[in-house]
Design a protein around this motif. Structure first.
Motif, PDB file in Angstrom:
ATOM      1  N   ASN A   1      -7.520   4.773   2.357  1.00  0.00           N
ATOM      2  CA  ASN A   1      -6.308   4.162   2.884  1.00  0.00           C
ATOM      3  C   ASN A   1      -5.156   4.552   1.958  1.00  0.00           C
ATOM      4  O   ASN A   1      -5.302   4.550   0.738  1.00  0.00           O
ATOM      5  CB  ASN A   1      -6.466   2.639   2.947  1.00  0.00           C
ATOM      6  N   GLU A   2      -4.009   4.889   2.543  1.00  0.00           N
ATOM      7  CA  GLU A   2      -2.891   5.374   1.731  1.00  0.00           C
ATOM      8  C   GLU A   2      -2.470   4.355   0.674  1.00  0.00           C
ATOM      9  O   GLU A   2      -2.220   4.725  -0.489  1.00  0.00           O
ATOM     10  CB  GLU A   2      -1.697   5.724   2.631  1.00  0.00           C
ATOM     11  N   HIS A   3      -2.379   3.103   1.051  1.00  0.00           N
ATOM     12  CA  HIS A   3      -1.919   2.078   0.102  1.00  0.00           C
ATOM     13  C   HIS A   3      -2.941   1.867  -1.015  1.00  0.00           C
ATOM     14  O   HIS A   3      -2.563   1.689  -2.177  1.00  0.00           O
ATOM     15  CB  HIS A   3      -1.653   0.763   0.842  1.00  0.00           C
TER      16      HIS A   3
ATOM     17  N   LYS B   1      -2.707   4.843  -3.427  1.00  0.00           N
ATOM     18  CA  LYS B   1      -1.502   4.730  -4.252  1.00  0.00           C
ATOM     19  C   LYS B   1      -1.690   3.678  -5.340  1.00  0.00           C
ATOM     20  O   LYS B   1      -1.344   3.902  -6.510  1.00  0.00           O
ATOM     21  CB  LYS B   1      -0.314   4.370  -3.367  1.00  0.00           C
TER      22      LYS B   1
ATOM     23  N   ASN C   1       4.214   9.698  -2.780  1.00  0.00           N
ATOM     24  CA  ASN C   1       3.685   9.761  -1.416  1.00  0.00           C
ATOM     25  C   ASN C   1       2.201  10.087  -1.453  1.00  0.00           C
ATOM     26  O   ASN C   1       1.721  10.774  -2.360  1.00  0.00           O
ATOM     27  CB  ASN C   1       4.428  10.828  -0.597  1.00  0.00           C
ATOM     28  N   VAL C   2       1.468   9.600  -0.474  1.00  0.00           N
ATOM     29  CA  VAL C   2       0.045   9.898  -0.306  1.00  0.00           C
ATOM     30  C   VAL C   2      -0.173  10.377   1.121  1.00  0.00           C
ATOM     31  O   VAL C   2       0.230   9.702   2.077  1.00  0.00           O
ATOM     32  CB  VAL C   2      -0.844   8.672  -0.591  1.00  0.00           C
ATOM     33  N   THR C   3      -0.772  11.550   1.272  1.00  0.00           N
ATOM     34  CA  THR C   3      -1.150  12.068   2.584  1.00  0.00           C
ATOM     35  C   THR C   3      -2.659  12.079   2.663  1.00  0.00           C
ATOM     36  O   THR C   3      -3.324  12.903   2.027  1.00  0.00           O
ATOM     37  CB  THR C   3      -0.600  13.490   2.802  1.00  0.00           C
ATOM     38  N   LEU C   4      -3.197  11.148   3.402  1.00  0.00           N
ATOM     39  CA  LEU C   4      -4.645  11.067   3.580  1.00  0.00           C
ATOM     40  C   LEU C   4      -5.033  11.925   4.780  1.00  0.00           C
ATOM     41  O   LEU C   4      -4.545  11.717   5.900  1.00  0.00           O
ATOM     42  CB  LEU C   4      -5.078   9.616   3.810  1.00  0.00           C
TER      43      LEU C   4
ATOM     44  N   ALA D   1      -7.315  13.706   0.070  1.00  0.00           N
ATOM     45  CA  ALA D   1      -5.917  13.266   0.144  1.00  0.00           C
ATOM     46  C   ALA D   1      -5.069  14.112  -0.792  1.00  0.00           C
ATOM     47  O   ALA D   1      -5.562  14.665  -1.792  1.00  0.00           O
ATOM     48  CB  ALA D   1      -5.792  11.794  -0.220  1.00  0.00           C
TER      49      ALA D   1
END
Length: 816
Positions: free
Chosen positions: A244-246, A249, A262-265, A396
């Protein structure tokens, strides 16, 4: 080799397939010069006329780069190209081109030194102690010449029960006791030992010097730029509870190495990617259909023009409207005609589609309406697919707020569990193969192993056509099948040289050109995540092919039937491989001389001419129908390092191996010419003619260095076997410490230098408070060091220009 010493025995061995002849080198020189000079003159003639091909990259390059334009004169471009500095290469072509050309510059300097010693010292020694063989009969066949040459060198016919093919005349076997190391008449062999050490030291010195330079330039170059790639790392092996992106992070920020921007999963976007691919295919068909339709001749004149001579304009044929049409061109006339409703009636193109049970029924329909409707429906599906939520993958891309934070994450262990939360540098967003991002790690690993095993098997399979083609062109085989043809060939030295070594050299060269395309396809299907990784993989695979099939098979093994004999004897006697290598290297000197000559003098001008692009252009031009097709055929050709670097590495190894042997100065001289011509050819193509979309941040240098070390090991094994075959056992054993030292150096290189070719050191990263942090030291490029610093580039690098506005997002989600 038995056939050479027993002419009555008809057993065509692999050695005879490329055996030396008296006219081979002269014939090959004439052929190579004829090919090379004609191609070079054609290039000089066509270059100023076909700038869309020969200056394709320069036309698309940002003018702010400052790459100088080459003059249009016949030879004037050569000195102008020579004056292009390393700084300009780095600023206009990037790190990969800089590293590639650095290898050629290093080779030129190294082999210039080796050539000097080979000619000034070794050749006089060889001429004094090794007299030229004079056959006792008039037979000038390769077999007789080799037999007499071996007798002069101190060898007799082979002992049938010995593991070695040739035995010294003054002793039965190198292992039986006699040691000629301290024989006064064999004292010249000590010079071979001295120059083996000297040439090894020179190679390592030049490699070390260039490695330090490449590392400094790479660190300063990457440390002074600021792109989204430099701030992003790849996180793989993500557990399911953290996909999960959150959560990702939060996890990274808890490490206290910096803030996450930023996170791109990555997710399983296969459905969406398939729809986009299908849309591209339909779009091309629709474009082609429209182009065919608009390109047809009208069935009737346009409305309002019953006489077909105009639109009622009293100006006549030479009126202002015609002048305006002529100035506007075809596109302007087309647009103006549409806006005035002057449509013409043309035959509508038809398309056949299949439907029903097992798609056994078909019917024709209007092609434009058919493809337009399919495109509309696909667009609706894509809009709906973009709104779906897809299952997350275990990969990710995490973008940090600073380059230093990213580098700390890359160079650290994050998770105590093996295989979880592994960090690696991220490729450029435009470099990512997005379909492989959502393939599981196990799937990618299986694909990688399958391709690796297939390449290994394929390398064995290649032996069959190589040996077959070589045997078909052998005088011995021709004599068995067509005796009269063999007799006529033997009577003419030139035709015999063409068949015996000229054609095998050409076939090996053509195979060396064709096989990389297959290996490139395999690398693309290996599951790698970036184009840069694929490019490095192509280099490794193609080098394995050239080294194994072109070098080992023609030297150590000789023929397919000899492979198992060599391997069996090597297991019984660990020195057998060195003996075999040394024994065959001398026999194949003419073949490899011709090979290097053809590659350098003959084929480099053809590469400069881009003969493939020139030959295929009319075909592509005739097949082009749409504006997209026309735009694609004038794009700069792609420069693939995996196609050119492996051959250069093989020739580097051949020059090392032959550097100390009698007559090796000729191989070194041709190798020097090869690298000089290669440097200018590739410099022109990388800067002006061809594009390099893959970005491996100079990672090819570590591959180059490891292959150079492999070449040193082969060189030392060859010299040890060469000395042992002359019963100079003490001298041969003194090569062993050098061999051990070279192997140790390879491990030291991997430990000390290789990390700096993968990562950016924290001290290399420019911060806002650093003064002068945006330049590279002048001495890095051979300057005097008197100036404090020399400005390396303009305000941005070529990589920063390419990555402006890019994000780590699957294009299928955002493209119009």
């Amino acid at each position: 080799m038995d056939t050479f010493l027993d002419p009555g025995k008809k057993n065509c061995s692999g050695d005879e397939y490329v055996g030396p002849g008296t006219k081979d080198t002269q014939v090959q020189l004439v052929i190579s010069l004829a090919l090379g000079v004609s191609a070079f003159l054609a290039f000089c003639t066509l270059r100023p006329r076909w700038k869309t091909l020969y200056a394709a990259r320069k036309r698309y390059l940002n003018p702010a780069v400052g790459l100088p334009a080459l003059p249009d004169s016949f030879f004037g471009w050569i000195p102008a190209l020579y004056r292009v500095t390393e700084q300009q290469v780095l600023a206009s072509a990037g790190l990969d081109a800089f590293v590639f050309l650095t290898f050629f510059r290093m080779s030129i300097k190294l082999f210039a030194f080796i050539f000097f010693f080979a000619v000034a010292v070794l050749e006089p020694i060889n001429r004094h102690f090794i007299p030229v063989a004079t056959p006792n009969n008039t037979d000038s066949s390769p077999e007789s010449l080799l037999y007499n040459r071996l007798r002069v060198s101190g060898y007799s016919a082979p002992h049938r029960n010995a593991g070695h093919a040739f035995l010294p005349l003054n002793g039965s076997d190198p292992d039986d006791g006699p040691d000629n190391s301290f024989d006064y008449n064999m004292g010249y062999l000590w010079s071979y030992l001295v120059f083996t050490y000297l040439f090894t030291a020179l190679t390592l010195y030049f490699m070390d010097t260039e490695t330090f330079k490449v590392i400094r330039v790479r660190q300063d170059y990457l440390g002074t730029q600021s792109t989204i790639t430099d701030r992003t790392f790849r996180l793989s092996g993500i557990p399911k509870n953290l996909r999960n992106e959150h959560k990702i992070k939060h996890l990274v920020e808890r490490l206290e190495i910096g803030k996450v921007d930023n996170v791109t999963l990555c997710r399983h976007w296969k459905e969406l990617d398939d729809l986009i691919d299908e849309r591209q295919a339909i779009l091309r068909k629709l474009e082609e259909t429209w182009s065919v339709y608009l390109g047809q001749k009208p069935l009737r004149p346009a409305e309002g023009r019953p006489d077909g001579a105009g639109n009622g304009n009293a100006e006549g044929a030479n009126g202002p409207s015609d002048v305006a049409d002529e100035e506007a061109g075809e596109t302007g006339r087309l647009l103006r005609g549409e806006s005035s409703n002057h449509f013409v009636e043309r035959e509508r193109p038809q398309a056949r589609f299949w439907y029903g049970f097992f798609r056994l029924q078909s019917r024709k329909t209007d092609a434009i309406d058919y493809y337009s409707e399919k495109l509309r429906r696909l667009d609706e599906k894509i809009h709906a697919a973009r709104k779906k939520t897809y299952e997350p993958a275990d990969l990710a891309f995490v973008t940090m707020d600073s380059i230093a934070a990213c580098q700390m994450a890359i160079q650290a262990l994050i998770d105590p569990h093996p295989g979880q939360l592994l960090t690696k540098p991220a490729p450029s967003p435009s470099d990512i193969v997005w379909r492989n991002t959502y393939a599981g790690r196990l799937s990618r690993r299986i694909r990688s192993w399958v391709v690796t095993i297939f390449v290994s098997i394929l390398s064995i399979v290649w032996l069959i056509p190589v040996a077959f083609l070589a045997s078909v062109l052998s005088i011995c085989t021709i004599e068995t099948v067509f005796p009269s043809l063999a007799d006529s060939l033997k009577r003419n030295e030139i035709t015999k040289a063409l068949v015996q070594t000229g054609l095998p050299t050409a076939i090996v060269s053509l195979l060396n050109v064709a096989v990389p395309y297959l290996y490139e396809y395999l690398s693309y299907n290996q599951g790698m995540l970036s184009q840069g990784d694929i490019a490095l993989s192509v280099i490794s695979k193609n080098f394995f092919f050239t080294f194994f099939n072109i070098f080992l098979i023609f030297t150590v093994f000789g023929a397919v039937t000899s492979i198992f004999d060599v391997l069996r004897n090597s297991l019984r006697d660990t020195t057998y491989l060195a003996y075999s290598l040394a024994r065959k290297i001398e026999d194949l000197s003419v073949f490899y001389t011709n090979f290097i000559m053809l590659q350098g003098l003959g084929l480099f001008p053809f590469r400069l001419l881009e003969f493939g692009s020139v030959a295929l252009y009319p075909i592509y031009r005739m097949g082009a129908k749409t504006p997209r097709d026309y735009a694609e055929i004038v794009q700069p050709p792609i420069f693939s390092y995996g196609f050119y670097l492996p051959t250069a590495l093989l020739i580097f190894i051949l020059c090392l191996v032959y550097s100390t042997l009698p007559g090796g100065w000729l191989v070194v001289f041709l190798g020097l010419i090869y690298f000089v011509l290669g440097y200018f050819t590739y410099k022109y193509q990388l800067l002006y003619a061809m594009d390099q979309p893959q970005h491996a941040t100079g990672g090819a240098w570590r591959l180059i260095c490891h292959r150079i070390i492999l070449g040193l090991v082969v060189f030392q094994l060859t010299m040890s076997g060469y000395l042992a075959l002359r019963s100079a056992l003490t001298v041969a054993l003194l090569v062993v410490p050098l061999l051990i030292g070279t192997v140790w150096y390879s491990f030291a290189f991997k430990r000390q230098f290789e990390p700096l070719t993968r990562f950016i050191a924290l001290r290399s990263i420019k911060r806002d408070e650093d003064e002068g942090g945006n330049a590279i030291l002048d001495e890095d490029f051979g300057g005097t060091g008197e100036q404090q610093r020399e400005l390396l580039r303009r305000s941005s690098t070529i990589d920063e220009d390419k990555e402006k506005g890019l994000r780590f997002v699957n294009p299928s989600l955002v493209i119009p």
